[in-house]
Design a protein around this motif. Structure first.
Motif, mmCIF file in Angstrom:
data_model
loop_
_atom_site.group_PDB
_atom_site.id
_atom_site.type_symbol
_atom_site.label_atom_id
_atom_site.label_comp_id
_atom_site.label_asym_id
_atom_site.label_seq_id
_atom_site.Cartn_x
_atom_site.Cartn_y
_atom_site.Cartn_z
ATOM 1 N N VAL A 193 0.838 -1.197 0.000
ATOM 2 C CA VAL A 193 0.000 0.000 0.000
ATOM 3 C C VAL A 193 0.874 1.249 0.000
ATOM 4 N N ARG A 194 0.299 2.326 -0.508
ATOM 5 C CA ARG A 194 0.949 3.637 -0.449
ATOM 6 C C ARG A 194 -0.028 4.608 0.189
ATOM 7 N N LYS A 195 0.444 5.250 1.247
ATOM 8 C CA LYS A 195 -0.416 6.195 1.952
ATOM 9 C C LYS A 195 -0.487 7.520 1.199
ATOM 10 N N ARG A 196 -1.602 8.196 1.356
ATOM 11 C CA ARG A 196 -1.835 9.480 0.706
ATOM 12 C C ARG A 196 -0.696 10.453 1.039
ATOM 13 N N GLY A 197 -0.167 11.121 0.020
ATOM 14 C CA GLY A 197 0.876 12.116 0.222
ATOM 15 C C GLY A 197 2.277 11.540 0.371
ATOM 16 N N THR A 198 2.453 10.239 0.116
ATOM 17 C CA THR A 198 3.769 9.613 0.229
ATOM 18 C C THR A 198 4.127 8.939 -1.095
ATOM 19 N N THR A 199 5.387 8.481 -1.213
ATOM 20 C CA THR A 199 5.830 7.848 -2.452
ATOM 21 C C THR A 199 6.186 6.371 -2.285
ATOM 22 N N ALA B 105 12.345 4.425 9.239
ATOM 23 C CA ALA B 105 10.951 4.759 8.923
ATOM 24 C C ALA B 105 10.897 5.414 7.547
ATOM 25 N N ALA B 106 9.918 5.026 6.740
ATOM 26 C CA ALA B 106 9.797 5.556 5.383
ATOM 27 C C ALA B 106 9.324 7.004 5.370
ATOM 28 N N ASN B 107 8.431 7.358 6.296
ATOM 29 C CA ASN B 107 7.785 8.669 6.231
ATOM 30 C C ASN B 107 8.082 9.568 7.423
ATOM 31 N N PRO C 223 -8.521 0.079 -1.318
ATOM 32 C CA PRO C 223 -7.923 1.052 -0.409
ATOM 33 C C PRO C 223 -8.984 1.891 0.294
ATOM 34 N N ALA C 224 -8.749 2.183 1.569
ATOM 35 C CA ALA C 224 -9.650 3.015 2.367
ATOM 36 C C ALA C 224 -8.801 3.869 3.308
ATOM 37 N N ALA C 225 -9.449 4.681 4.115
ATOM 38 C CA ALA C 225 -8.774 5.559 5.087
ATOM 39 C C ALA C 225 -7.675 6.338 4.373
ATOM 40 N N GLU C 226 -6.437 6.274 4.897
ATOM 41 C CA GLU C 226 -5.344 7.069 4.335
ATOM 42 C C GLU C 226 -4.623 6.390 3.172
ATOM 43 N N ILE C 227 -5.089 5.223 2.755
ATOM 44 C CA ILE C 227 -4.435 4.489 1.671
ATOM 45 C C ILE C 227 -4.880 5.059 0.324
ATOM 46 N N GLU C 228 -3.904 5.500 -0.460
ATOM 47 C CA GLU C 228 -4.208 6.076 -1.772
ATOM 48 C C GLU C 228 -4.144 5.030 -2.880
ATOM 49 N N GLU C 229 -3.253 4.052 -2.727
ATOM 50 C CA GLU C 229 -3.050 3.087 -3.803
ATOM 51 C C GLU C 229 -2.595 1.762 -3.215
ATOM 52 N N LEU C 230 -2.980 0.670 -3.874
ATOM 53 C CA LEU C 230 -2.441 -0.637 -3.498
ATOM 54 C C LEU C 230 -2.043 -1.380 -4.754
ATOM 55 N N GLU D 87 10.233 -4.233 -12.840
ATOM 56 C CA GLU D 87 10.311 -2.870 -12.304
ATOM 57 C C GLU D 87 9.705 -2.868 -10.912
ATOM 58 N N ILE D 88 10.508 -2.465 -9.959
ATOM 59 C CA ILE D 88 10.075 -2.405 -8.564
ATOM 60 C C ILE D 88 9.802 -0.943 -8.218
ATOM 61 N N PRO D 89 8.633 -0.640 -7.647
ATOM 62 C CA PRO D 89 8.351 0.752 -7.254
ATOM 63 C C PRO D 89 9.220 1.159 -6.047
ATOM 64 N N ILE D 90 9.126 2.397 -5.661
ATOM 65 C CA ILE D 90 9.825 2.867 -4.460
ATOM 66 C C ILE D 90 9.241 2.119 -3.267
ATOM 67 N N LEU D 91 10.111 1.492 -2.483
ATOM 68 C CA LEU D 91 9.666 0.689 -1.351
ATOM 69 C C LEU D 91 10.167 1.275 -0.042
ATOM 70 N N ALA D 92 9.363 1.114 0.998
ATOM 71 C CA ALA D 92 9.784 1.491 2.344
ATOM 72 C C ALA D 92 10.965 0.606 2.737
ATOM 73 N N PRO D 93 11.902 1.120 3.548
ATOM 74 C CA PRO D 93 13.051 0.312 3.953
ATOM 75 C C PRO D 93 12.687 -1.043 4.570
ATOM 76 N N LEU D 94 11.643 -1.101 5.387
ATOM 77 C CA LEU D 94 11.232 -2.368 5.993
ATOM 78 C C LEU D 94 10.860 -3.379 4.908
ATOM 79 N N THR D 95 10.125 -2.941 3.909
ATOM 80 C CA THR D 95 9.708 -3.813 2.815
ATOM 81 C C THR D 95 10.911 -4.251 1.990
ATOM 82 N N ARG D 96 11.733 -3.299 1.598
ATOM 83 C CA ARG D 96 12.893 -3.570 0.741
ATOM 84 C C ARG D 96 13.919 -4.459 1.434
#
Length: 140
Positions: free
Chosen positions: A27-33, A79-81, A102-109, A118-127
């Protein structure tokens, strides 16, 4: 906070959600990459499993029974954000073949295959941790 002080720790519970093809739900939270596991901060008085259940219901409309979530361990990463912070994450594995939205603060899944070209930008924990976890079987 001075540069030589220890980073602040944010305690979270997160879900390593896989489907029958071995893909990860991110998931990607609103306003983040960065894409990351669904989940969130553990609130005062909550267990990590209770926090995970609350967050998955809020973020994905996904109701999870306690027996469906397998505890994988506690992992730490930047922490990613939240610059200057680290997350200490209790990770739980779930298998899901149902559709979620997606609901609440989730913008995309997305469903990500670890072998995707091609791998999108990942949070350090995920990567650094989640994508390196051995693949489990779909048996409970």
């Amino acid at each position: 906070m001075s540069s030589d002080s220890a980073p602040l720790i944010v305690r979270i519970a997160a879900a390593v959600i896989r489907d029958g093809q071995g893909r990860f739900l991110l998931v990607r939270k609103r306003g983040t990459t960065a894409f990351m596991q669904a989940g969130g901060k553990i609130e005062s008085g909550e267990t990590s499993l209770t926090a995970l259940q609350r967050e998955l219901l809020e973020e994905l409309g996904l109701a999870v029974e306690a027996g469906e979530a397998k505890f994988l361990g506690c992992f730490e990463a930047d922490a990613a954000n939240e610059p200057g912070h680290k997350v200490r994450a209790d990770l739980f594995e779930l298998f899901l073949d149902d559709q979620v939205a997606p609901a609440a603060e989730i913008e995309e899944l997305i469903w990500l295959s670890p072998s995707a070209p091609e791998i999108p930008i990942l949070a350090p924990l995920t990567r650094d941790h989640v994508l390196r976890l051995p693949r489990q079987t779909n048996e409970h």
